[in-house]
Design a protein around this motif. Structure first.
Motif, PDB file in Angstrom:
ATOM      1  N   ILE A  73      16.749  -0.195  -0.778  1.00 43.55           N
ATOM      2  CA  ILE A  73      18.199  -0.380  -0.850  1.00 43.55           C
ATOM      3  C   ILE A  73      18.650  -0.869  -2.228  1.00 43.55           C
ATOM      4  N   THR A  74      17.790  -0.800  -3.238  1.00 41.98           N
ATOM      5  CA  THR A  74      18.145  -1.259  -4.581  1.00 41.98           C
ATOM      6  C   THR A  74      19.439  -0.609  -5.052  1.00 41.98           C
ATOM      7  N   GLN A  75      19.541   0.709  -4.922  1.00 44.58           N
ATOM      8  CA  GLN A  75      20.736   1.408  -5.393  1.00 44.58           C
ATOM      9  C   GLN A  75      21.975   1.010  -4.593  1.00 44.58           C
ATOM     10  N   LEU A  76      21.817   0.816  -3.294  1.00 43.50           N
ATOM     11  CA  LEU A  76      22.953   0.394  -2.475  1.00 43.50           C
ATOM     12  C   LEU A  76      23.472  -0.975  -2.912  1.00 43.50           C
ATOM     13  N   VAL A  77      22.545  -1.891  -3.251  1.00 42.29           N
ATOM     14  CA  VAL A  77      22.949  -3.221  -3.707  1.00 42.29           C
ATOM     15  C   VAL A  77      23.617  -3.128  -5.075  1.00 42.29           C
ATOM     16  N   LEU A  78      23.051  -2.302  -5.977  1.00 39.31           N
ATOM     17  CA  LEU A  78      23.687  -2.105  -7.288  1.00 39.31           C
ATOM     18  C   LEU A  78      25.102  -1.557  -7.116  1.00 39.31           C
ATOM     19  N   ASP A  79      25.263  -0.584  -6.229  1.00 42.72           N
ATOM     20  CA  ASP A  79      26.587  -0.001  -5.979  1.00 42.72           C
ATOM     21  C   ASP A  79      27.544  -1.051  -5.424  1.00 42.72           C
ATOM     22  N   LYS A  80      27.082  -1.865  -4.502  1.00 44.19           N
ATOM     23  CA  LYS A  80      27.920  -2.898  -3.885  1.00 44.19           C
ATOM     24  C   LYS A  80      28.374  -3.918  -4.929  1.00 44.19           C
ATOM     25  N   LEU A  81      27.493  -4.205  -5.908  1.00 44.65           N
ATOM     26  CA  LEU A  81      27.831  -5.128  -6.980  1.00 44.65           C
ATOM     27  C   LEU A  81      28.660  -4.461  -8.078  1.00 44.65           C
ATOM     28  N   GLY A  82      28.797  -3.138  -8.001  1.00 41.60           N
ATOM     29  CA  GLY A  82      29.559  -2.403  -9.011  1.00 41.60           C
ATOM     30  C   GLY A  82      28.813  -2.239 -10.324  1.00 41.60           C
ATOM     31  N   ILE A  83      27.486  -2.245 -10.266  1.00 41.32           N
ATOM     32  CA  ILE A  83      26.658  -2.100 -11.462  1.00 41.32           C
ATOM     33  C   ILE A  83      26.219  -0.657 -11.578  1.00 41.32           C
ATOM     34  N   GLY A 104       0.826  -1.201   0.000  1.00 48.95           N
ATOM     35  CA  GLY A 104       0.000   0.000   0.000  1.00 48.95           C
ATOM     36  C   GLY A 104       0.854   1.243   0.000  1.00 48.95           C
ATOM     37  N   TYR A 105       2.010   1.153   0.613  1.00 50.80           N
ATOM     38  CA  TYR A 105       2.912   2.294   0.702  1.00 50.80           C
ATOM     39  C   TYR A 105       4.330   1.794   0.915  1.00 50.80           C
ATOM     40  N   ILE A 106       5.248   2.413   0.181  1.00 51.44           N
ATOM     41  CA  ILE A 106       6.662   2.113   0.363  1.00 51.44           C
ATOM     42  C   ILE A 106       7.403   3.444   0.447  1.00 51.44           C
ATOM     43  N   ASP A 107       8.092   3.652   1.532  1.00 47.35           N
ATOM     44  CA  ASP A 107       8.907   4.847   1.679  1.00 47.35           C
ATOM     45  C   ASP A 107      10.208   4.602   0.933  1.00 47.35           C
ATOM     46  N   GLU A 108      10.441   5.353  -0.122  1.00 45.55           N
ATOM     47  CA  GLU A 108      11.614   5.132  -0.968  1.00 45.55           C
ATOM     48  C   GLU A 108      12.923   5.363  -0.226  1.00 45.55           C
ATOM     49  N   ARG A 109      12.873   6.031   0.919  1.00 54.01           N
ATOM     50  CA  ARG A 109      14.098   6.214   1.704  1.00 54.01           C
ATOM     51  C   ARG A 109      14.646   4.877   2.175  1.00 54.01           C
ATOM     52  N   PHE A 110      13.802   3.858   2.264  1.00 52.48           N
ATOM     53  CA  PHE A 110      14.244   2.559   2.759  1.00 52.48           C
ATOM     54  C   PHE A 110      14.475   1.548   1.643  1.00 52.48           C
TER      55      PHE A 110
END
Length: 167
Positions: A155-165, A147-153
């Motif tokens: 972590i898609t971008q953090l995981v992409l960064d960790k994978l170097g993508i 119903g609601y997702i706060d985009e502040r939480f």
């Protein structure tokens, strides 16, 4: 007075327990699609599909040859010969149908086997990122409805960064 103390303790308890929980979301399908290993997976699955197709083409060619042979010789055959050849053609049709069904299942199995290492790696990186950022739960955004997702939480971008993508 007892009621006020109970109420204050309840508020304190609720505040304390909610402060300990940090829920995040991740778009795992987006990340999987961007992983460099995905190209190799798709290529292996495509090659496997080509192998299955070539095997099917052999069966299809054999079937066509038998149908053409039957049509050419049909007028010269006895009724028993016709029945036997028609049964043989039906059996071949059934085998081809089973081959198609099995081929679809085998393609799905092949894809799942090739994707398993990617999902394992993604799971490990999500766990690392979640632990490093103090998340207690990470929910996937694909396949679920929120119903609601706060985009502040997220972590898609953090995981992409960790994978170097890079996007």
């Amino acid at each position: 007075m007892k009621l006020k103390i109970t109420f204050i303790l309840a508020l304190f308890f609720i505040g304390f327990t909610s402060a300990q929980t940090k829920v995040g979301t991740v778009n795992s399908e987006l990340i999987i699609g961007k992983m460099p290993q995905m190209k190799g997976v798709l290529q292996r699955v495509e090659n496997y599909g080509k192998q299955l197709d070539s095997s099917f083409q052999v069966k299809a060619t054999e079937y066509k040859e038998k149908v053409n042979s039957f049509k050419a010789e049909e007028k010269l055959m006895t009724d028993d010969d016709k029945k036997a050849r028609i049964q043989e053609l039906r059996t071949l049709e059934q085998e081809m149908g089973k081959f198609r069904q099995n081929g679809t299942a085998m393609m799905q199995l092949q894809k799942e086997q090739n994707m398993r290492p990617l999902y394992k790696k993604l799971s490990e990186v999500i766990a690392e990122v979640a632990k490093a950022n103090g998340y207690t739960q990470i929910l996937t955004t694909t396949g679920n409805e929120f119903g609601y997702i706060d985009e502040r939480f997220d972590i898609t971008q953090l995981v992409l960064d960790k994978l170097g993508i890079k996007e």
